[in-house]
Design a protein around this motif. Sequence first.
Motif, PDB file in Angstrom:
ATOM      1  N   ASP A  59      44.732  17.211  53.875  1.00  0.00           N
ATOM      2  CA  ASP A  59      44.399  16.146  54.835  1.00  0.00           C
ATOM      3  C   ASP A  59      45.657  15.685  55.565  1.00  0.00           C
ATOM      4  O   ASP A  59      46.132  14.562  55.417  1.00  0.00           O
ATOM      5  CB  ASP A  59      43.730  14.977  54.109  1.00  0.00           C
ATOM      6  N   VAL A  60      46.190  16.552  56.397  1.00  0.00           N
ATOM      7  CA  VAL A  60      47.527  16.368  56.961  1.00  0.00           C
ATOM      8  C   VAL A  60      47.561  15.243  57.994  1.00  0.00           C
ATOM      9  O   VAL A  60      46.729  15.182  58.909  1.00  0.00           O
ATOM     10  CB  VAL A  60      48.026  17.680  57.594  1.00  0.00           C
ATOM     11  N   GLU A  61      48.523  14.358  57.847  1.00  0.00           N
ATOM     12  CA  GLU A  61      48.795  13.295  58.809  1.00  0.00           C
ATOM     13  C   GLU A  61      49.620  13.892  59.950  1.00  0.00           C
ATOM     14  O   GLU A  61      50.697  14.447  59.716  1.00  0.00           O
ATOM     15  CB  GLU A  61      49.566  12.178  58.122  1.00  0.00           C
ATOM     16  N   VAL A  62      49.122  13.799  61.185  1.00  0.00           N
ATOM     17  CA  VAL A  62      49.784  14.458  62.314  1.00  0.00           C
ATOM     18  C   VAL A  62      50.256  13.458  63.367  1.00  0.00           C
ATOM     19  O   VAL A  62      50.653  13.861  64.458  1.00  0.00           O
ATOM     20  CB  VAL A  62      48.844  15.496  62.969  1.00  0.00           C
ATOM     21  N   ARG A  63      50.255  12.166  63.044  1.00  0.00           N
ATOM     22  CA  ARG A  63      50.548  11.154  64.064  1.00  0.00           C
ATOM     23  C   ARG A  63      52.019  10.755  64.119  1.00  0.00           C
ATOM     24  O   ARG A  63      52.332   9.662  64.598  1.00  0.00           O
ATOM     25  CB  ARG A  63      49.676   9.921  63.823  1.00  0.00           C
ATOM     26  N   GLY A  64      52.896  11.592  63.662  1.00  0.00           N
ATOM     27  CA  GLY A  64      54.308  11.234  63.690  1.00  0.00           C
ATOM     28  C   GLY A  64      55.195  12.450  63.562  1.00  0.00           C
ATOM     29  O   GLY A  64      54.790  13.582  63.859  1.00  0.00           O
ATOM     30  N   SER A  65      56.410  12.248  63.084  1.00  0.00           N
ATOM     31  CA  SER A  65      57.391  13.338  63.000  1.00  0.00           C
ATOM     32  C   SER A  65      57.353  14.067  61.670  1.00  0.00           C
ATOM     33  O   SER A  65      58.065  15.048  61.490  1.00  0.00           O
ATOM     34  CB  SER A  65      58.803  12.774  63.217  1.00  0.00           C
ATOM     35  N   ARG A  66      56.521  13.583  60.730  1.00  0.00           N
ATOM     36  CA  ARG A  66      56.432  14.230  59.413  1.00  0.00           C
ATOM     37  C   ARG A  66      54.964  14.536  59.118  1.00  0.00           C
ATOM     38  O   ARG A  66      54.150  13.623  58.985  1.00  0.00           O
ATOM     39  CB  ARG A  66      57.034  13.311  58.333  1.00  0.00           C
ATOM     40  N   ARG A  67      54.642  15.807  59.036  1.00  0.00           N
ATOM     41  CA  ARG A  67      53.255  16.239  58.855  1.00  0.00           C
ATOM     42  C   ARG A  67      53.030  16.637  57.398  1.00  0.00           C
ATOM     43  O   ARG A  67      53.514  17.677  56.940  1.00  0.00           O
ATOM     44  CB  ARG A  67      52.943  17.422  59.784  1.00  0.00           C
ATOM     45  N   VAL A  68      52.312  15.791  56.698  1.00  0.00           N
ATOM     46  CA  VAL A  68      52.090  16.010  55.273  1.00  0.00           C
ATOM     47  C   VAL A  68      50.740  15.426  54.889  1.00  0.00           C
ATOM     48  O   VAL A  68      50.273  14.457  55.506  1.00  0.00           O
ATOM     49  CB  VAL A  68      53.234  15.367  54.437  1.00  0.00           C
ATOM     50  N   GLY A  69      50.106  16.024  53.899  1.00  0.00           N
ATOM     51  CA  GLY A  69      48.864  15.482  53.370  1.00  0.00           C
ATOM     52  C   GLY A  69      49.130  14.480  52.266  1.00  0.00           C
ATOM     53  O   GLY A  69      50.276  14.118  51.974  1.00  0.00           O
ATOM     54  N   SER A  70      48.061  14.011  51.640  1.00  0.00           N
ATOM     55  CA  SER A  70      48.204  13.077  50.522  1.00  0.00           C
ATOM     56  C   SER A  70      49.014  13.723  49.405  1.00  0.00           C
ATOM     57  O   SER A  70      48.897  14.932  49.153  1.00  0.00           O
ATOM     58  CB  SER A  70      46.822  12.671  50.005  1.00  0.00           C
ATOM     59  N   ILE A  71      49.843  12.936  48.745  1.00  0.00           N
ATOM     60  CA  ILE A  71      50.738  13.442  47.698  1.00  0.00           C
ATOM     61  C   ILE A  71      50.359  12.816  46.366  1.00  0.00           C
ATOM     62  O   ILE A  71      50.308  11.585  46.230  1.00  0.00           O
ATOM     63  CB  ILE A  71      52.212  13.138  48.039  1.00  0.00           C
ATOM     64  N   LEU A  72      50.114  13.668  45.384  1.00  0.00           N
ATOM     65  CA  LEU A  72      49.798  13.223  44.027  1.00  0.00           C
ATOM     66  C   LEU A  72      51.049  13.273  43.164  1.00  0.00           C
ATOM     67  O   LEU A  72      51.672  14.328  43.022  1.00  0.00           O
ATOM     68  CB  LEU A  72      48.709  14.113  43.415  1.00  0.00           C
ATOM     69  N   VAL A  73      51.428  12.113  42.609  1.00  0.00           N
ATOM     70  CA  VAL A  73      52.575  12.012  41.703  1.00  0.00           C
ATOM     71  C   VAL A  73      52.038  11.840  40.285  1.00  0.00           C
ATOM     72  O   VAL A  73      51.157  11.003  40.040  1.00  0.00           O
ATOM     73  CB  VAL A  73      53.482  10.828  42.093  1.00  0.00           C
ATOM     74  N   GLU A  74      52.585  12.614  39.357  1.00  0.00           N
ATOM     75  CA  GLU A  74      52.013  12.681  38.007  1.00  0.00           C
ATOM     76  C   GLU A  74      51.979  11.343  37.298  1.00  0.00           C
ATOM     77  O   GLU A  74      51.019  11.005  36.624  1.00  0.00           O
ATOM     78  CB  GLU A  74      52.800  13.693  37.163  1.00  0.00           C
ATOM     79  N   ARG A  75      53.046  10.544  37.414  1.00  0.00           N
ATOM     80  CA  ARG A  75      53.093   9.294  36.650  1.00  0.00           C
ATOM     81  C   ARG A  75      54.037   8.299  37.279  1.00  0.00           C
ATOM     82  O   ARG A  75      55.165   8.622  37.658  1.00  0.00           O
ATOM     83  CB  ARG A  75      53.512   9.567  35.210  1.00  0.00           C
ATOM     84  N   MET A  76      53.555   7.050  37.436  1.00  0.00           N
ATOM     85  CA  MET A  76      54.371   5.950  37.884  1.00  0.00           C
ATOM     86  C   MET A  76      53.946   4.695  37.123  1.00  0.00           C
ATOM     87  O   MET A  76      52.884   4.686  36.478  1.00  0.00           O
ATOM     88  CB  MET A  76      54.220   5.719  39.397  1.00  0.00           C
ATOM     89  N   THR A  77      54.748   3.673  37.229  1.00  0.00           N
ATOM     90  CA  THR A  77      54.383   2.381  36.650  1.00  0.00           C
ATOM     91  C   THR A  77      53.642   1.577  37.699  1.00  0.00           C
ATOM     92  O   THR A  77      54.103   1.431  38.841  1.00  0.00           O
ATOM     93  CB  THR A  77      55.611   1.609  36.197  1.00  0.00           C
ATOM     94  N   VAL A  78      52.478   1.065  37.314  1.00  0.00           N
ATOM     95  CA  VAL A  78      51.709   0.162  38.173  1.00  0.00           C
ATOM     96  C   VAL A  78      51.755  -1.215  37.523  1.00  0.00           C
ATOM     97  O   VAL A  78      51.266  -1.397  36.396  1.00  0.00           O
ATOM     98  CB  VAL A  78      50.252   0.652  38.333  1.00  0.00           C
ATOM     99  N   ALA A  79      52.374  -2.153  38.211  1.00  0.00           N
ATOM    100  CA  ALA A  79      52.522  -3.501  37.646  1.00  0.00           C
ATOM    101  C   ALA A  79      51.475  -4.427  38.256  1.00  0.00           C
ATOM    102  O   ALA A  79      51.321  -4.497  39.473  1.00  0.00           O
ATOM    103  CB  ALA A  79      53.934  -4.028  37.934  1.00  0.00           C
TER     104      ALA A  79
END
Length: 446
Positions: A424-444
């Motif tokens: 689902d690539v974002e094309v409205r700027g200078s960086r074209r990338v889709g949604s990124i899944l990160v394995e683990r983060m802290t949600v406070a």
Amino acid sequence: MTASRFSFSPESLRDLAAQVLELARAGGASAAETEVSEGIGQTVSVRRGEVETLEYNKDKGIGVTVYIGRRRGHASTSDFSREALASTVDKALAIARFTAEDDCAGLADAELLARELPELDLHHPWAIDVEASVELARACEAAAFGVDARINNSEGASVSVQEGQFVYANSLGFMGGYPSSRHSVSCAVIAEEDGAMQRDYWYTTARDAADLDAAEDVGRRAGGRTVRRLGGRKLSTRQCPVLFEAPVATGLIASYVSAVSGGHLYRKSSFLLDSLGQAVFPAFVQIQERPFLPKGLASAPFDSEGVATRDRDVVKDGVVAGYFLSSYSARKLGMQSTGNAGGNHNLIVPATGEDFAALLKKMGSGLLVTELLGHGLNMVTGDYSRGAAGFWVEDGEIAYPVEEITVAGNLRDMFRGIAAIGTDVEVRGSRRVGSILVERMTVAGD
């Protein structure tokens, strides 16, 4: 609006640039560079069906940088008269004479300057008058209101038409420039339920108005995004996978670019110092710079110093393959300019094959982030902490909206912990990338 709305011909801009360089040479500059530019546009905004603002812009300017040996001075003016040009050059020279020498100051290396200027199809005037712009904005806002009765207020819908042209020239004999355009339609609305209000927005932007999404589609997207946030809850503090929606994921790529850009590197204020040749991402991550994409929002045949841009891999198989350097930062690092004075060009981050629904399934249970707040990034350490809003996901399905939370981690770990990149690539700027899944983060949260 048509190309004839420009007040100056390209030849006139080139002549002004040549005059500036000649004045600098006559005044004693050992080297000089200048940029002559002009911009025109109109923006119409509508709120609750009524015209709220009509804005016209018509700007012009000349910036001149002179060097006396390794001393640098800069001045600018919006007056294109011969007298103003001479005065501006004199001011730049006066500044240079009282500035300390800097061994890294100077024009770009002559051998790196662009010699061929490919046509990149960047200029598409949009012949839309104010009345038509107003009707387009009204249609956009009406479509948003039509999504759901709970949408009861608006921050407005807008239609923006922008064009510009410039010429850059330096005393090494380089002179080049081109016209460009950028148009947009946007909408932001407010929904209310049980006394609680939520706001969201959407927009479309392109070089060519023919490439914009339909105004009604923009409004419906803004309305749908707003309504889905109603009933937001808080979360208890936890560690879990985090999926950054594509428009937000571009910020992660922006943080990477900043960390491997010359200014942070030579000042030793980046957590990715000396990372060239090092694995920073998983092996499946690639980042490509493609400056020559037709109609690209960050396409350019040369950077702001005249250095030729080029296709290159900046991340190859997860490994840092290139920095983002101007001439000055390159000299500070004992390297060569990468053609990135003024920023990165179109960055392409290929997907790992999953669409958005598949990314949710892959995550299982975790947090989908659709909005980030604040600027909690320490570039020296990589520590990352941002206010966020989005949705809690259970068993691969969106369960309920969440708000008033913080996502935290360290960018080194976050980059290494990327598990997938969506189609689902974002094309409205200078960086074209889709949604990124990160394995683990802290949600406070609570």
